[in-house]
Design an enzyme around this catalytic site. Structure first.
Site, PDB file in Angstrom:
ATOM      1  CB  SER A  85     104.929-100.706  25.583  1.00  0.00           C
ATOM      2  OG  SER A  85     104.526-102.018  25.865  1.00  0.00           O
ATOM      3  CE  LYS A 118      99.985 -96.580  20.621  1.00  0.00           C
ATOM      4  NZ  LYS A 118      98.892 -97.568  20.719  1.00  0.00           N
ATOM      5  CE  LYS A 299     108.428 -95.845  15.626  1.00  0.00           C
ATOM      6  NZ  LYS A 299     108.511 -97.013  14.711  1.00  0.00           N
ATOM      7  CE  LYS A 323      96.408 -94.219  23.094  1.00  0.00           C
ATOM      8  NZ  LYS A 323      96.297 -94.962  24.361  1.00  0.00           N
ATOM      9  CB  CYS A 417      53.196-100.086  12.001  1.00  0.00           C
ATOM     10  SG  CYS A 417      53.817 -98.390  11.874  1.00  0.00           S
ATOM     11  CB  CYS A 433      54.697 -99.089   8.271  1.00  0.00           C
ATOM     12  SG  CYS A 433      52.903 -98.897   8.406  1.00  0.00           S
TER      13      CYS A 433
END
Length: 697
Positions: A85, A118, A299, A323, A417, A433
């Site tokens: 992860s 991500k 990275k 995040k 209506c 309507c």
């Protein structure tokens, strides 16, 4: 925005938090469901990590902090290299601290980072033998995953055969685009199943599903490329030496889908500042993407830096996930309101238990129409997944069906209506309507007289209520039949205000056809579409003579919208005839009828009438965003679009590869960022004003 950690006060609360997190993770990775939304899960895990940092002697063995996401799912296919992860950061300060830690590990400042969106899906490993896709495996516990090879052939972007006969493993994310998710839920509910709450859960559940009576497409984006045991030695060495960015180029060359094909392609950066700038660019584009992202992956790009930094048991030390604030939260559906719009459309609106999404407190969400409520099987009291991104109107994705208690109640649809009590026309998905516009006549007339329609100064809502109440106005055309004596007979109407209003109504008679058409409020035609239709057909007679097939020649009108527009124009025939009799203009200045345009070349390849020939914007598609200044400051967005067309260009509300110029004022956000990403020319309001000064009224 930093996600706050859940507060854990004692060891019992810690144990409960660990249990809740493990159950939520297991439910999600096993079947695409969870009792927690992403933000709640992140808060819980951060709270667990904070408790463990203060109480290292009390850490439970099943804590999620030391495990790969999805570790609750058993897998029996060993990974060649651990499939880990990512750890998370939530702010520039946390990211900067991470880069400092990474520099200490590798012994120098990292000179190059890769920056990618991500993707909000499910991580998988695709094994190719001799260029043929032979096996598909989930991440599982990071050491071994589940074999989901039965899904091969249902995932777009993951070819059955590579462009070269190589033996490699491609790692990436399987997700559902917004369109695939909507289609998938239609198919799923059509077969009697409960709708998925969100696209990520839909992808997770669909990837594992076997022997279903239906298939739902998914999409793959590659983010890794590595050798297998049988990979040719020279290729294995080469893959081990390539930077991450070069690996992505190689993956694309093999025919694998990567983010390079999207509006947020992976890029490289050489400093923390450049990384953070790219994070903001991607975040600004988030709401317009056709798939979900929940952050940005950063990275160390060079293979040597990755190898030196190494990995922990849960995550690599050379990569991090930045995040973004959650755009989806779980809350409760308390009730449904039925509102009647100016054209008589009866629109349901969800009343929610207040929930904060991306800094905004959400209490209402759109429900589209009764058919949508039925398809999603929504019930009062349901826990529902609510989605909001940027300035998009919040919407309910689906009920979180596994949280139902049995106390939920059906949503009752109106039989008459809710505004005037008339019968309801249920022949289309959007109910209406039976009195149509006359149900909400004041709203319809207020809209028609507005600045971007007929622009009748002095005719505000209060005056319209007075006119309707006095029986002087029963439809739009009656405004043009008002007399001085009638107006003077009303309360608070003196000679000056009466003469001013009559003068404004007289001016409105001469407005171009595009504004008259917009004032009619035909469903599916707003300001921009009304201009397109008017410029295409040039006269109201031509518009009324068009059938659905002819109407589709206007850019932006498809097979579904065209018949509706044609039908509503036919319905409005008596009102249009009254407007003509009252002397209201029914032509568009400068536009050429289609038959003449065919011989003069005034239409473009899509059949749309071009702007003024020879203008400074001839052949250009222009998008305006942000706050205008200088001589453009007082122009509404509609007036800006009209200015663009007078100067020979085409106005557009969205940035794409077809866009030629973006006019970016103060506060320009995602559209400016997208233009920069696509390399589209940018102009300040002053620069644009200088270009079109001869066409400004």
């Amino acid at each position: 925005m930093n996600t706050p950690a859940a507060v854990i006060v004692d060891v019992a609360a810690y144990a409960q938090a660990v249990e809740d997190a493990v159950k939520a993770s297991a439910a999600y990775y096993a079947g695409g469901t969870s009792v927690l939304d992403d933000d709640s899960y992140d808060r819980l895990v951060r709270g667990i990590a904070a408790w463990e940092a203060d109480h290292p002697d009390q850490v439970l063995s099943n804590s999620p902090t030391g495990k790969v996401a999805g570790g609750a799912v058993e897998g029996d296919v060993p990974h060649t290299v651990a499939m880990l992860s990512l750890d998370n950061v939530f702010s520039p300060e946390e990211f900067t601290a991470w880069t400092a830690s990474l520099a200490r590990r590798v012994g120098h400042d990292v000179e190059r980072f890769s920056v990618e969106p991500k993707l909000d899906g499910l991580a998988v490993a695709a094994r190719y033998i001799g260029g043929r896709l032979r096996q598909l495996i989930t991440r599982g516990n990071g050491t071994a995953g589940e074999d989901v090879s039965h899904a091969i052939g249902t995932i777009e972007g993951l070819p059955d055969e590579l462009a070269e006969p190589v033996t490699v493993e491609v790692r990436g994310e399987v997700l559902m685009t917004t369109a695939q998710f909507e289609h998938g839920n239609e198919v799923r509910t059509g077969h009697g199943g409960q709708p998925f709450a969100n696209p990520r859960g839909a992808a997770a559940g669909t990837l594992r599903a076997k022997e279903r009576a239906y298939t739902v497409p998914m999409t793959f984006f590659g983010y890794g490329l590595l050798p297998l045991a049988d990979t040719e030695q020279a290729l294995a060495v080469r893959l081990g030496e390539l930077s991450h960015s070069d690996l992505m180029v190689q993956a694309a060359a093999y025919g694998v889908n990567t983010t390079a094909t999207t509006a947020v392609p992976g890029t490289t950066a050489t400093s923390v500042e450049q990384v953070l700038a790219r994070v903001q660019e991607i975040a600004a584009l988030r709401a317009d993407l056709p798939f979900g992202i929940d952050g940005i992956v950063i990275k160390a790009d060079l293979a040597a830096d990755q190898q030196t930094a190494g990995s922990g048991t849960r995550a690599p030390r050379w990569a991090i996930a930045y995040k973004l604030p959650a755009v989806e939260k779980i809350t409760r559906l308390l009730e449904v309101e039925w509102n009647v719009g100016r054209t008589g459309i009866i629109a349901p609106r969800a009343v929610l238990e207040p929930v904060v999404i991306d800094g905004a407190t959400i209490t209402y969400a759109t429900l589209h129409n009764p058919a949508d409520i039925t398809r999603r099987d929504l019930r009062l009291g349901d826990h529902v997944m609510v989605h909001r991104a940027g300035d998009v109107i919040p919407r309910i994705e689906a009920p979180v069906a596994h949280l139902r208690t049995g106390d939920e109640q059906p949503i009752v649809f109106p039989e008459a209506c809710p505004r005037c009590g008339a019968d309801i026309d249920t022949s289309e998905q959007r109910w209406r309507c039976g009195n149509g516009r006359n149900c909400h006549l004041v709203a319809a007339l207020s809209y028609a007289s507005g600045r971007d329609q007929l622009d009748i100064e002095g005719l505000g809502t209060t005056r319209i209520v007075q006119l309707v109440g006095a029986g002087l106005v029963a439809d739009l055309a009656d405004l043009f039949a008002l007399t001085r004596e009638q107006l003077l007979g009303l309360e608070r109407m003196g000679e000056t205000s009466t003469d001013n209003l009559l003068a404004a109504i007289a001016v409105a008679k001469a407005q171009p056809l595009s504004r008259v058409l917009c004032a009619l409020g035909v469903r599916g035609t707003g300001r921009s579409m009304s201009r397109r239709i008017a410029r295409h057909f040039a006269t109201m007679d031509n518009i009324r003579a068009a059938d659905a097939e002819t109407m589709q020649q206007v850019e932006g009108i498809g097979t579904e919208k065209a018949p509706s527009i044609v039908a509503e124009l036919a319905e409005l025939a008596p009102l249009i005839d009254k407007l003509v009799a009252a002397g209201v203009n029914m032509t568009e200045p400068g536009a050429t009828p289609p038959s003449a345009a065919a011989t003069t070349g005034d239409t473009d390849a899509d059949g749309e009438i071009a702007g003024a020939a020879g203008g400074p914007l001839a052949g250009m598609t222009v998008v305006v965003t942000g706050t205008m200044t200088g001589i453009l400051e007082k122009l509404s967005r509609n007036q800006m679009n009209e200015l663009i067309e007078r100067a020979g260009g085409r106005s557009s509300s969205s940035v794409s590869k077809k866009t030629t110029l973006v006019v970016a004022g103060d506060g320009a956000g995602s559209k400016r960022a997208k233009a920069e990403t696509l390399g589209i020319r940018l102009a300040t309001p002053d620069e644009f004003a200088a270009l079109v000064v001869d066409f400004v009224d």
